[in-house]
Design an enzyme around this catalytic site. Structure first.
Site, PDB file in Angstrom:
ATOM      1  N   CYS A  51       0.815  -1.227   0.000  1.00 15.01           N
ATOM      2  CA  CYS A  51       0.000   0.000   0.000  1.00 15.01           C
ATOM      3  C   CYS A  51       0.842   1.268   0.000  1.00 15.01           C
ATOM      4  O   CYS A  51       0.314   2.357  -0.211  1.00 15.01           O
ATOM      5  CB  CYS A  51      -0.943   0.004   1.188  1.00 15.01           C
ATOM      6  SG  CYS A  51      -1.863  -1.524   1.345  1.00 15.01           S
ATOM      7  N   HIS A 104      -3.346   6.824   2.463  1.00 16.41           N
ATOM      8  CA  HIS A 104      -3.791   5.489   2.055  1.00 16.41           C
ATOM      9  C   HIS A 104      -5.089   5.133   2.782  1.00 16.41           C
ATOM     10  O   HIS A 104      -5.206   5.303   4.000  1.00 16.41           O
ATOM     11  CB  HIS A 104      -2.695   4.461   2.371  1.00 16.41           C
ATOM     12  CG  HIS A 104      -3.162   3.055   2.244  1.00 16.41           C
ATOM     13  ND1 HIS A 104      -3.870   2.596   1.144  1.00 16.41           N
ATOM     14  CD2 HIS A 104      -3.042   1.985   3.085  1.00 16.41           C
ATOM     15  CE1 HIS A 104      -4.158   1.323   1.313  1.00 16.41           C
ATOM     16  NE2 HIS A 104      -3.679   0.922   2.483  1.00 16.41           N
ATOM     17  N   ASN A 109     -10.277  -0.884   0.638  1.00 14.54           N
ATOM     18  CA  ASN A 109      -8.814  -0.737   0.590  1.00 14.54           C
ATOM     19  C   ASN A 109      -8.317  -1.294  -0.752  1.00 14.54           C
ATOM     20  O   ASN A 109      -8.414  -2.497  -1.001  1.00 14.54           O
ATOM     21  CB  ASN A 109      -8.206  -1.508   1.769  1.00 14.54           C
ATOM     22  CG  ASN A 109      -6.680  -1.455   1.800  1.00 14.54           C
ATOM     23  OD1 ASN A 109      -6.042  -1.036   0.845  1.00 14.54           O
ATOM     24  ND2 ASN A 109      -6.098  -1.880   2.911  1.00 14.54           N
TER      25      ASN A 109
HETATM   26  N1  ACO Z   1     -18.051  -9.392  10.506  1.00 17.29           N
HETATM   27  C1  ACO Z   1     -18.487  -9.608  11.749  1.00 17.29           C
HETATM   28  N2  ACO Z   1     -17.683  -9.926  12.770  1.00 17.29           N
HETATM   29  C2  ACO Z   1     -16.358 -10.006  12.510  1.00 17.29           C
HETATM   30  C3  ACO Z   1     -15.838  -9.783  11.214  1.00 17.29           C
HETATM   31  C4  ACO Z   1     -16.741  -9.465  10.201  1.00 17.29           C
HETATM   32  N3  ACO Z   1     -16.347  -9.209   8.937  1.00 17.29           N
HETATM   33  N4  ACO Z   1     -14.504  -9.934  11.285  1.00 17.29           N
HETATM   34  C5  ACO Z   1     -14.175 -10.230  12.533  1.00 17.29           C
HETATM   35  N5  ACO Z   1     -15.318 -10.280  13.288  1.00 17.29           N
HETATM   36  C6  ACO Z   1     -15.432 -10.553  14.711  1.00 17.29           C
HETATM   37  C7  ACO Z   1     -14.264 -11.370  15.250  1.00 17.29           C
HETATM   38  O1  ACO Z   1     -14.520 -12.737  15.056  1.00 17.29           O
HETATM   39  C8  ACO Z   1     -14.259 -10.956  16.692  1.00 17.29           C
HETATM   40  O2  ACO Z   1     -15.291 -11.656  17.364  1.00 17.29           O
HETATM   41  P1  ACO Z   1     -15.060 -12.227  18.866  1.00 17.29           P
HETATM   42  O3  ACO Z   1     -14.819 -10.993  19.713  1.00 17.29           O
HETATM   43  O4  ACO Z   1     -16.330 -12.939  19.165  1.00 17.29           O
HETATM   44  O5  ACO Z   1     -13.850 -13.103  18.771  1.00 17.29           O
HETATM   45  C9  ACO Z   1     -14.679  -9.484  16.660  1.00 17.29           C
HETATM   46  O6  ACO Z   1     -15.359  -9.298  15.404  1.00 17.29           O
HETATM   47  C10 ACO Z   1     -13.516  -8.523  16.737  1.00 17.29           C
HETATM   48  O7  ACO Z   1     -12.511  -8.925  15.815  1.00 17.29           O
HETATM   49  P2  ACO Z   1     -11.184  -8.133  15.648  1.00 17.29           P
HETATM   50  O8  ACO Z   1     -10.362  -8.737  14.551  1.00 17.29           O
HETATM   51  O9  ACO Z   1     -10.534  -8.009  16.992  1.00 17.29           O
HETATM   52  O10 ACO Z   1     -11.743  -6.709  15.169  1.00 17.29           O
HETATM   53  P3  ACO Z   1     -11.047  -5.295  15.209  1.00 17.29           P
HETATM   54  O11 ACO Z   1     -11.886  -4.400  16.025  1.00 17.29           O
HETATM   55  O12 ACO Z   1      -9.578  -5.380  15.474  1.00 17.29           O
HETATM   56  O13 ACO Z   1     -11.197  -4.818  13.687  1.00 17.29           O
HETATM   57  C11 ACO Z   1     -10.009  -4.685  11.582  1.00 17.29           C
HETATM   58  C12 ACO Z   1     -10.647  -5.602  12.619  1.00 17.29           C
HETATM   59  C13 ACO Z   1     -11.088  -3.823  10.972  1.00 17.29           C
HETATM   60  C14 ACO Z   1      -9.392  -5.573  10.498  1.00 17.29           C
HETATM   61  C15 ACO Z   1      -8.938  -3.790  12.229  1.00 17.29           C
HETATM   62  O14 ACO Z   1      -8.063  -4.571  13.011  1.00 17.29           O
HETATM   63  C16 ACO Z   1      -8.121  -3.036  11.203  1.00 17.29           C
HETATM   64  O15 ACO Z   1      -8.606  -2.140  10.533  1.00 17.29           O
HETATM   65  N6  ACO Z   1      -6.840  -3.352  11.084  1.00 17.29           N
HETATM   66  C17 ACO Z   1      -5.970  -2.657  10.091  1.00 17.29           C
HETATM   67  C18 ACO Z   1      -6.189  -3.210   8.720  1.00 17.29           C
HETATM   68  C19 ACO Z   1      -5.361  -2.438   7.724  1.00 17.29           C
HETATM   69  O16 ACO Z   1      -5.207  -1.245   7.850  1.00 17.29           O
HETATM   70  N7  ACO Z   1      -4.765  -3.039   6.723  1.00 17.29           N
HETATM   71  C20 ACO Z   1      -3.941  -2.197   5.851  1.00 17.29           C
HETATM   72  C21 ACO Z   1      -2.905  -2.819   5.197  1.00 17.29           C
HETATM   73  S1  ACO Z   1      -3.492  -3.793   3.883  1.00 17.29           S
HETATM   74  C22 ACO Z   1      -2.170  -3.986   2.813  1.00 17.29           C
HETATM   75  O17 ACO Z   1      -1.118  -3.486   2.996  1.00 17.29           O
HETATM   76  C23 ACO Z   1      -2.403  -4.867   1.630  1.00 17.29           C
END
Ligand code: ACO
Length: 346
Positions: free
Chosen positions: A140, A268, A298
């Site tokens: 990215c 980004h 993204n």
């Molecule tokens: N729908 C519903 N529930 C979900 C989903 C979904 N799509 N995905 C995960 N959950 C659930 C999980 O199972 C978990 O449930 P539990 O508490 O019962 O175990 C709960 O939601 C929380 O999951 P987390 O993974 O801890 O969620 P978080 O609040 O951390 O958000 C996210 C996840 C959005 C991916 C966040 O961590 C994030 O934005 N990270 C950065 C991603 C990013 O910026 N990537 C960029 C680089 S990409 C590249 O370079 C190619």
């Protein structure tokens, strides 16, 4: 055929020499932008038909409401998106394809491992055979890495213009069994035609790499990992909220300008919450940092030029504006720089 607009190598070198001491690579003027999104629009409700998720979960955690995926049966793919965005950037810039001396494509989802997408663009766009065509893989952060590379190459090359593209087909590397990542990504491309800016504050480029194949990795042939993008979302979130503000601050410091002397920040688009943290940490005006993740998701290396083009077309980025661009992603990588917008006709 238009007359060649090569500049003498010595003049270009003088620009580089002048800029090097103060700010590193010479500055760039963006002469024209373009972008392309594929035809299949996938809303969060559509995602909820495919995996166990909801519009509420996705939109509150990321700001994403929809994304676009390629329809390969209709001939859409990473290469076609790259070509479409590049054609639009060339048309907007008024630079002819045969005037391009450097063509860089930032991507980690090329159509082929080789030939590079940049090399195929040589044929698709009719670039001259003496154009230097190269793909850049910095995930990215790739488009900003490619801009920095273009600036360095232009400063020692006799050609005047570079075409820099970010293009991804992430729908091809998504694990539909992993709901925490597959809901985040979309396909798209963005492009810019640039030339050296001998008078501005320089590119003020900042970049970095932190080798890590656990937090964010896409496997593939010859690796033990499946050919999908896998991510430790929380680790990437912590990394992103550290490097995005830090590298933006460093760009401003290198340029010797304050945050209000920048007209637009094009960050980004990985997650709206990451950008919100950076805006808060840097005390930036949120109106200068608006994004488009709500309708693109993204798009990795495509995200920065895609957003820049949308802002230009909306009249929110205008001729003469100073724009900070910054990205971060797998590698782990990050990069930021400052560009000046040329005569955009808006
Ligand atoms: N729908 C519903 N529930 C979900 C989903 C979904 N799509 N995905 C995960 N959950 C659930 C999980 O199972 C978990 O449930 P539990 O508490 O019962 O175990 C709960 O939601 C929380 O999951 P987390 O993974 O801890 O969620 P978080 O609040 O951390 O958000 C996210 C996840 C959005 C991916 C966040 O961590 C994030 O934005 N990270 C950065 C991603 C990013 O910026 N990537 C960029 C680089 S990409 C590249 O370079 C190619």
């Amino acid at each position: 055929m238009m007359a060649s607009r090569h500049v003498p190598g010595r003049a270009a070198l003088a620009v580089a020499e002048r800029s090097r001491g103060a700010v590193g690579a010479p500055g760039l003027t963006v002469l024209g932008c373009g972008s392309a999104l594929p035809g299949r629009r996938i809303t969060n409700d559509d995602m909820a038909q495919m995996v166990e998720t909801s519009d509420e979960w996705i939109s509150t955690r990321t700001g994403i409401r929809a994304r676009y995926w390629c329809d390969r049966a209709a001939g859409e793919n990473q290469r076609s998106l790259a070509a479409e965005a590049a054609r639009r950037a060339l048309a907007a810039s008024g630079v002819a394809a045969d005037e391009i001396g450097i063509c860089l494509v930032a991507t980690f989802t090329p159509e082929h491992a080789t030939p590079s997408t940049a090399c195929l663009l040589q044929r698709d766009l009719g670039l001259p055979e003496d154009a230097l065509c190269l793909d850049v893989n910095a995930a990215c952060a790739g488009f900003v890495y490619a801009l920095y590379t273009a600036s360095c190459l232009l400063s020692v090359d006799s050609h005047r213009f570079a075409l820099v593209v970010g293009a991804e087909e992430l729908s091809r590397v998504m694990d539909m069994g992993d709901r925490s990542t597959c809901v985040l990504f979309g396909d798209g491309a963005g492009a810019a035609v640039v030339e050296l800016d001998p008078v501005g504050p320089g590119l003020s480029a900042v970049w970095g790499s932190r080798g890590n194949d656990d937090a964010l990795v896409a496997g593939g042939p010859g690796t033990e990992r499946p050919p999908y993008l896998a991510m430790d979302g929380r680790a990437v979130f912590r990394f992103a909220t550290e490097v995005l503000p830090a590298c933006t601050k460093e760009v401003l410091a290198r340029a010797g300008i304050g945050p209000d002397e920048v007209d637009r920040y094009v960050f980004h688009q990985a997650n709206k919450r990451i950008v919100d943290v950076a805006v808060r940490k840097l005390h930036l005006d949120p109106a200068r940092c608006a994004g488009n993740i709500d309708h693109t998701g993204n798009t990795s290396a495509a995200s920065v030029p895609l957003l820049l083009d949308e802002l230009v077309r909306a009249g929110e980025v205008r001729s003469g504006d100073r724009v900070v661009l910054a990205g971060f992603g797998a590698g782990l990588t990050w990069a930021g720089c400052l560009v000046t917008m040329g005569p955009l006709g808006n």
